[in-house]
Motif scaffolding. Structure first.
Motif, PDB file in Angstrom:
ATOM      1  N   GLY A  62      80.711 -94.733  -4.048  1.00 25.45           N
ATOM      2  CA  GLY A  62      81.892 -94.566  -3.496  1.00 25.45           C
ATOM      3  C   GLY A  62      82.022 -94.048  -1.507  1.00 25.45           C
ATOM      4  O   GLY A  62      83.187 -94.607  -0.959  1.00 25.45           O
ATOM      5  N   LEU A  63      80.877 -94.910  -1.500  1.00 25.16           N
ATOM      6  CA  LEU A  63      80.174 -95.525   0.293  1.00 25.16           C
ATOM      7  C   LEU A  63      80.835 -96.334   0.487  1.00 25.16           C
ATOM      8  O   LEU A  63      80.448 -96.945   0.341  1.00 25.16           O
ATOM      9  CB  LEU A  63      78.235 -94.554   0.330  1.00 25.16           C
ATOM     10  CG  LEU A  63      78.370 -93.326   0.055  1.00 25.16           C
ATOM     11  CD1 LEU A  63      76.393 -92.957  -0.429  1.00 25.16           C
ATOM     12  CD2 LEU A  63      78.862 -92.211   0.895  1.00 25.16           C
ATOM     13  N   PRO A  64      81.109 -96.348   1.956  1.00 29.63           N
ATOM     14  CA  PRO A  64      81.309 -97.961   2.076  1.00 29.63           C
ATOM     15  C   PRO A  64      79.578 -98.537   2.776  1.00 29.63           C
ATOM     16  O   PRO A  64      79.056 -98.020   3.041  1.00 29.63           O
ATOM     17  CB  PRO A  64      81.838 -97.279   4.304  1.00 29.63           C
ATOM     18  CG  PRO A  64      82.470 -95.688   3.323  1.00 29.63           C
ATOM     19  CD  PRO A  64      81.821 -95.424   2.688  1.00 29.63           C
ATOM     20  N   PHE A  65      80.053 -99.142   2.716  1.00 30.05           N
ATOM     21  CA  PHE A  65      79.443-100.556   3.215  1.00 30.05           C
ATOM     22  C   PHE A  65      78.247-100.343   3.984  1.00 30.05           C
ATOM     23  O   PHE A  65      77.077 -99.609   4.021  1.00 30.05           O
ATOM     24  CB  PHE A  65      79.292-101.874   3.561  1.00 30.05           C
ATOM     25  CG  PHE A  65      78.330-103.212   3.324  1.00 30.05           C
ATOM     26  CD1 PHE A  65      77.842-102.889   2.754  1.00 30.05           C
ATOM     27  CD2 PHE A  65      78.160-103.158   4.763  1.00 30.05           C
ATOM     28  CE1 PHE A  65      76.470-104.207   2.880  1.00 30.05           C
ATOM     29  CE2 PHE A  65      77.115-104.318   5.209  1.00 30.05           C
ATOM     30  CZ  PHE A  65      76.465-104.135   3.990  1.00 30.05           C
ATOM     31  N   TRP A  66      78.757 -99.965   5.299  1.00 32.61           N
ATOM     32  CA  TRP A  66      78.217 -99.407   6.579  1.00 32.61           C
ATOM     33  C   TRP A  66      77.470 -98.619   6.518  1.00 32.61           C
ATOM     34  O   TRP A  66      76.575 -97.846   7.196  1.00 32.61           O
ATOM     35  CB  TRP A  66      79.031 -99.600   7.163  1.00 32.61           C
ATOM     36  CG  TRP A  66      79.448-100.868   8.271  1.00 32.61           C
ATOM     37  CD1 TRP A  66      80.420-101.697   7.991  1.00 32.61           C
ATOM     38  CD2 TRP A  66      78.139-101.700   8.563  1.00 32.61           C
ATOM     39  NE1 TRP A  66      80.307-103.286   8.459  1.00 32.61           N
ATOM     40  CE2 TRP A  66      78.998-103.237   8.858  1.00 32.61           C
ATOM     41  CE3 TRP A  66      77.164-101.979   8.631  1.00 32.61           C
ATOM     42  CZ2 TRP A  66      78.624-104.938   9.365  1.00 32.61           C
ATOM     43  CZ3 TRP A  66      76.627-103.600   9.149  1.00 32.61           C
ATOM     44  CH2 TRP A  66      76.882-104.628   9.124  1.00 32.61           C
ATOM     45  N   THR A  67      78.344 -97.071   5.911  1.00 32.41           N
ATOM     46  CA  THR A  67      77.552 -95.994   5.455  1.00 32.41           C
ATOM     47  C   THR A  67      75.964 -95.618   4.472  1.00 32.41           C
ATOM     48  O   THR A  67      75.358 -94.942   4.499  1.00 32.41           O
ATOM     49  CB  THR A  67      79.176 -94.590   4.998  1.00 32.41           C
ATOM     50  OG1 THR A  67      80.131 -95.038   6.168  1.00 32.41           O
ATOM     51  CG2 THR A  67      78.572 -93.784   4.986  1.00 32.41           C
ATOM     52  N   ALA A  68      76.514 -97.124   3.573  1.00 28.69           N
ATOM     53  CA  ALA A  68      75.704 -96.375   3.287  1.00 28.69           C
ATOM     54  C   ALA A  68      74.135 -96.960   3.581  1.00 28.69           C
ATOM     55  O   ALA A  68      73.001 -96.963   3.144  1.00 28.69           O
ATOM     56  CB  ALA A  68      76.000 -97.189   1.671  1.00 28.69           C
TER      57      ALA A  68
END
Length: 225
Positions: A131-137
Motif C-alpha cells: 500500500g505504499l504510494p509510488f514516490w514513497t516506495a
C-alpha cells in the motif's frame, strides 16, 4: 642542481605557499558547490528520465546525451563568454560552478538510472502490495538500495570534478592552478606549479584510493549475494 633550483626551489615554494593555499580554498569551495548542485540536479534528471511524461523523458535524455558529450571547457567558455551577449553576466566562480554542475548532473543522472534499474522490479511490486504510494516506495525502498550500488561511480565522478576545477583558471578564477600560474610569473620560477601539483596529489590520491576501496567492497557484496 640547476634542475632542482628551477623546478624544486625550496625558497620559492615557501614564498608561494600562502598564495597556493588561497587558491586551494577556492578550489575546494568550487568543487564542493559543483558536487552538491550537480548531484541534486542529476538525481532530479534521472527521475525525470525514468518516470516523467514522455516529452520530459525525451528532454532529460537529450540533456544527458549532450552534456556527456560536451567537454567541460566548452561549456565553461560558453557560459562565461557567450551569455553576456544575451544580457546574462556571471562571475568566474559562478560560471565554473555552473559548468561543472551541469556536466556532473548528466553523468550522475546516468549512474543513478543504472542503479535504479538494477533493483529488481519485484521491489516496486512488493511496496505496492503493502500500500505504499509510488514516490514513497521510491524514496524509502528503491533509492536506499540503489545508493549502495552507485556510490563507487559517483565517488569517482566527484574526484573527476575536483580535477576539472583546474579549468576554472581559463576564466581567471583564482583557483589553485591560476594562483600557481600567477606565482610562477611573479617569481620567474616554475616551482609554484610543482607545489600545486603536489597539493592536488595530496588531496586527490586518498580519494582515488577511496574509490578503489568502494569498488572492491561493492564487488565483494555483489559476490556474497
Amino acid at each position: 642542481m640547476e634542475l632542482i633550483d628551477t623546478f624544486f626551489n625550496w625558497q620559492v615554494l615557501v614564498r608561494s605557499f600562502p598564495i597556493l593555499l588561497r587558491g586551494l580554498g577556492n578550489t575546494i569551495m568550487l568543487g564542493c558547490a559543483a558536487i552538491a548542485f550537480g548531484m541534486l540536479a542529476g538525481l532530479a534528471i534521472c527521475l525525470m528520465r525514468l518516470y516523467a511524461p514522455k516529452p520530459l523523458r525525451r528532454l532529460a535524455t537529450a540533456y544527458i546525451d549532450i552534456f556527456r558529450a560536451l567537454p567541460i571547457l566548452v561549456v565553461l567558455i560558453l557560459i562565461y563568454y557567450a551569455l553576456p551577449f544575451v544580457g546574462i553576466r556571471l562571475s568566474s566562480f559562478t560560471s565554473a560552478a555552473l559548468a561543472l554542475s551541469m556536466v556532473l548532473a548528466a553523468f550522475t543522472a546516468e549512474v543513478c538510472r543504472a542503479g535504479i534499474e538494477n533493483i529488481p522490479k519485484g521491489q516496486f511490486e512488493a511496496a505496492e502490495a503493502l500500500g505504499l504510494p509510488f514516490w514513497t516506495a521510491l524514496r524509502k525502498v528503491i533509492l536506499p538500495q540503489a545508493i549502495r550500488v552507485v556510490i563507487p561511480p559517483l565517488t569517482s565522478n566527484c574526484v573527476s570534478v575536483f580535477k576539472d576545477t583546474a579549468l576554472a583558471s581559463v576564466v581567471a578564477m583564482p583557483d589553485l592552478l591560476k594562483q600557481a600560474t600567477d606565482a610562477q610569473a611573479l617569481m620567474a620560477n616554475p616551482t609554484p606549479l610543482i607545489g600545486a601539483a603536489i597539493i592536488y596529489l595530496a588531496i586527490l590520491w586518498p580519494l582515488v584510493r577511496l574509490v578503489a576501496y568502494l569498488e572492491e567492497r561493492s564487488k565483494r557484496q555483489l559476490g556474497a549475494h
